[in-house]
Design an enzyme around this catalytic site. Structure first.
Site, PDB file in Angstrom:
ATOM      1  N   PHE A 174      -9.723  -6.063   8.806  1.00  0.00           N
ATOM      2  CA  PHE A 174      -8.597  -5.391   8.262  1.00  0.00           C
ATOM      3  C   PHE A 174      -9.114  -4.987   6.683  1.00  0.00           C
ATOM      4  O   PHE A 174      -9.640  -5.710   5.974  1.00  0.00           O
ATOM      5  CB  PHE A 174      -7.636  -6.958   7.625  1.00  0.00           C
ATOM      6  CG  PHE A 174      -6.306  -6.503   7.503  1.00  0.00           C
ATOM      7  CD1 PHE A 174      -5.844  -5.469   7.168  1.00  0.00           C
ATOM      8  CD2 PHE A 174      -5.359  -7.543   7.726  1.00  0.00           C
ATOM      9  CE1 PHE A 174      -4.442  -5.187   6.707  1.00  0.00           C
ATOM     10  CE2 PHE A 174      -4.070  -7.288   7.609  1.00  0.00           C
ATOM     11  CZ  PHE A 174      -3.747  -6.214   7.057  1.00  0.00           C
ATOM     12  N   ASP A 229      -6.385   4.203  14.575  1.00  0.00           N
ATOM     13  CA  ASP A 229      -6.320   3.071  14.788  1.00  0.00           C
ATOM     14  C   ASP A 229      -6.101   2.856  16.257  1.00  0.00           C
ATOM     15  O   ASP A 229      -6.857   3.103  17.104  1.00  0.00           O
ATOM     16  CB  ASP A 229      -5.545   2.187  14.096  1.00  0.00           C
ATOM     17  CG  ASP A 229      -5.742   0.701  13.873  1.00  0.00           C
ATOM     18  OD1 ASP A 229      -6.490   0.124  14.592  1.00  0.00           O
ATOM     19  OD2 ASP A 229      -5.116  -0.141  12.898  1.00  0.00           O
ATOM     20  N   LYS A 278       1.136   7.877   3.621  1.00  0.00           N
ATOM     21  CA  LYS A 278       0.471   8.215   2.145  1.00  0.00           C
ATOM     22  C   LYS A 278      -1.016   7.905   2.378  1.00  0.00           C
ATOM     23  O   LYS A 278      -1.776   8.330   1.594  1.00  0.00           O
ATOM     24  CB  LYS A 278       1.074   7.175   1.354  1.00  0.00           C
ATOM     25  CG  LYS A 278       2.642   7.134   1.155  1.00  0.00           C
ATOM     26  CD  LYS A 278       2.949   5.927   0.387  1.00  0.00           C
ATOM     27  CE  LYS A 278       4.547   5.700   1.080  1.00  0.00           C
ATOM     28  NZ  LYS A 278       4.813   4.306   0.088  1.00  0.00           N
ATOM     29  N   ASP A 298      -3.677   1.020   2.508  1.00  0.00           N
ATOM     30  CA  ASP A 298      -2.874  -0.058   1.783  1.00  0.00           C
ATOM     31  C   ASP A 298      -2.673  -1.548   2.554  1.00  0.00           C
ATOM     32  O   ASP A 298      -2.885  -1.692   3.886  1.00  0.00           O
ATOM     33  CB  ASP A 298      -1.307   0.152   1.736  1.00  0.00           C
ATOM     34  CG  ASP A 298      -0.611   0.271   3.050  1.00  0.00           C
ATOM     35  OD1 ASP A 298      -0.866   1.174   3.903  1.00  0.00           O
ATOM     36  OD2 ASP A 298       0.597  -0.394   3.196  1.00  0.00           O
TER      37      ASP A 298
HETATM   38  C1  PRP Z   1      -1.483   4.062   9.073  1.00  0.00           C
HETATM   39  C2  PRP Z   1      -2.937   5.064   8.751  1.00  0.00           C
HETATM   40  C3  PRP Z   1      -2.759   5.950   9.862  1.00  0.00           C
HETATM   41  C4  PRP Z   1      -2.281   4.853  11.005  1.00  0.00           C
HETATM   42  C5  PRP Z   1      -3.143   4.761  12.131  1.00  0.00           C
HETATM   43  O1  PRP Z   1      -0.647   4.434   8.313  1.00  0.00           O
HETATM   44  O2  PRP Z   1      -2.800   5.665   7.658  1.00  0.00           O
HETATM   45  O3  PRP Z   1      -1.763   6.995   9.457  1.00  0.00           O
HETATM   46  O4  PRP Z   1      -1.682   3.969  10.451  1.00  0.00           O
HETATM   47  O5  PRP Z   1      -2.584   3.763  13.071  1.00  0.00           O
HETATM   48  P1  PRP Z   1      -2.579   4.417  14.406  1.00  0.00           P
HETATM   49  O6  PRP Z   1      -3.779   4.985  14.905  1.00  0.00           O
HETATM   50  O7  PRP Z   1      -2.293   3.063  15.029  1.00  0.00           O
HETATM   51  O8  PRP Z   1      -1.289   5.052  14.704  1.00  0.00           O
HETATM   52  P2  PRP Z   1       0.830   3.636   8.217  1.00  0.00           P
HETATM   53  O9  PRP Z   1       1.692   4.244   9.164  1.00  0.00           O
HETATM   54  O10 PRP Z   1       0.331   2.310   7.496  1.00  0.00           O
HETATM   55  O11 PRP Z   1       1.338   4.629   6.845  1.00  0.00           O
HETATM   56  P3  PRP Z   1       0.578   4.781   5.486  1.00  0.00           P
HETATM   57  O12 PRP Z   1      -0.396   6.083   5.814  1.00  0.00           O
HETATM   58  O13 PRP Z   1       1.673   5.334   4.474  1.00  0.00           O
HETATM   59  O14 PRP Z   1       0.051   3.798   4.948  1.00  0.00           O
HETATM   60 MG    MG Z   2      -0.253   1.684   5.958  1.00  0.00          MG
HETATM   61 MN    MN Z   3      -1.048   6.880   7.563  1.00  0.00          MN
END
Ligand code: PRP
Ligand code: MG
Ligand code: MN
Length: 174
Positions: A150, A101, A41, A157
């Site tokens: 953070f 990330d 999302k 979120d």
């Molecule tokens: C978060 C962010 C990216 C991902 C990055 O999504 O929106 O999609 O993590 O992290 P990475 O590079 O370590 O893989 P999340 O999985 O929290 O879902 P969300 O987008 O629904 O918050």
């Molecule tokens: Mg997330």
């Molecule tokens: Mn995400």
């Protein structure tokens, strides 16, 4: 107690950057069609603003993925919860993320999408946290490179909260 201790990026700074990225995309895909894929999302806010600044023949689709066992860190296994509605074979595809990330989410996703033979597959992220990178992925469009704080807001979120903040803030301990 955790709270937002600092504004990292204001609404204005974000809007300016979104426009810059959009103009670059416009230049790179001049005369071509483009399928923009937002990753739910987190990327929902960014992708909505971005497409409205791209003056091209744009289609939009979304994917939802989950990394197993995710608490604050990605596990490196990606499960597709919602796949694309369209076939991307022969298409210009631009995957849009809010933040990269570890890079594990996008690198797994790229592997999956490449097998579907798009004409081009490019990656765009508003935020890049290179310090935490575990998977090396070439990102074509990066908004801001940020430190390992953070952060929340503009789609991002903290336990599903703060996605609706119009700016990006740093969460810290009071
Ligand atoms: C978060 C962010 C990216 C991902 C990055 O999504 O929106 O999609 O993590 O992290 P990475 O590079 O370590 O893989 P999340 O999985 O929290 O879902 P969300 O987008 O629904 O918050
Ligand atoms: Mg997330
Ligand atoms: Mn995400």
């Amino acid at each position: 107690m955790f709270k937002i201790t600092e504004v990292l990026l204001t609404e204005e700074q974000i809007a300016k950057k979104v426009e810059e990225i959009a103009k670059q995309i416009e230049k790179d895909f001049k005369g071509e069609e483009l399928l923009v894929v937002g990753i739910l999302k987190g990327a929902s806010v960014f992708v909505s603003d971005l497409i409205r600044k791209i003056d091209l023949d744009v289609n939009i689709d979304f994917m939802s993925v989950s990394s197993y066992g995710k608490s604050t860190e990605s596990s490196g296994v990606v499960k597709i919860l919602k796949d694309l509605d369209v076939n991307i074979e022969g298409k210009n595809v631009l995957v849009v993320e809010d933040i990269i990330d570890s890079g594990l989410t996008l690198s797994k996703l790229v592997d999956v999408l490449q097998t579907r033979n798009p004409k081009t597959l490019k990656l765009c992220t508003l935020l890049d946290k290179p310090e935490r990178r575990k998977a090396n992925i070439p990102v074509d469009y990066v908004g801001f490179t940020i430190e390992d704080n953070f952060i929340v807001g503009y789609g991002i979120d903290w336990a599903e909260k703060y996605r609706n903040l119009p700016y990006i803030g740093i969460v810290g301990e009071e």
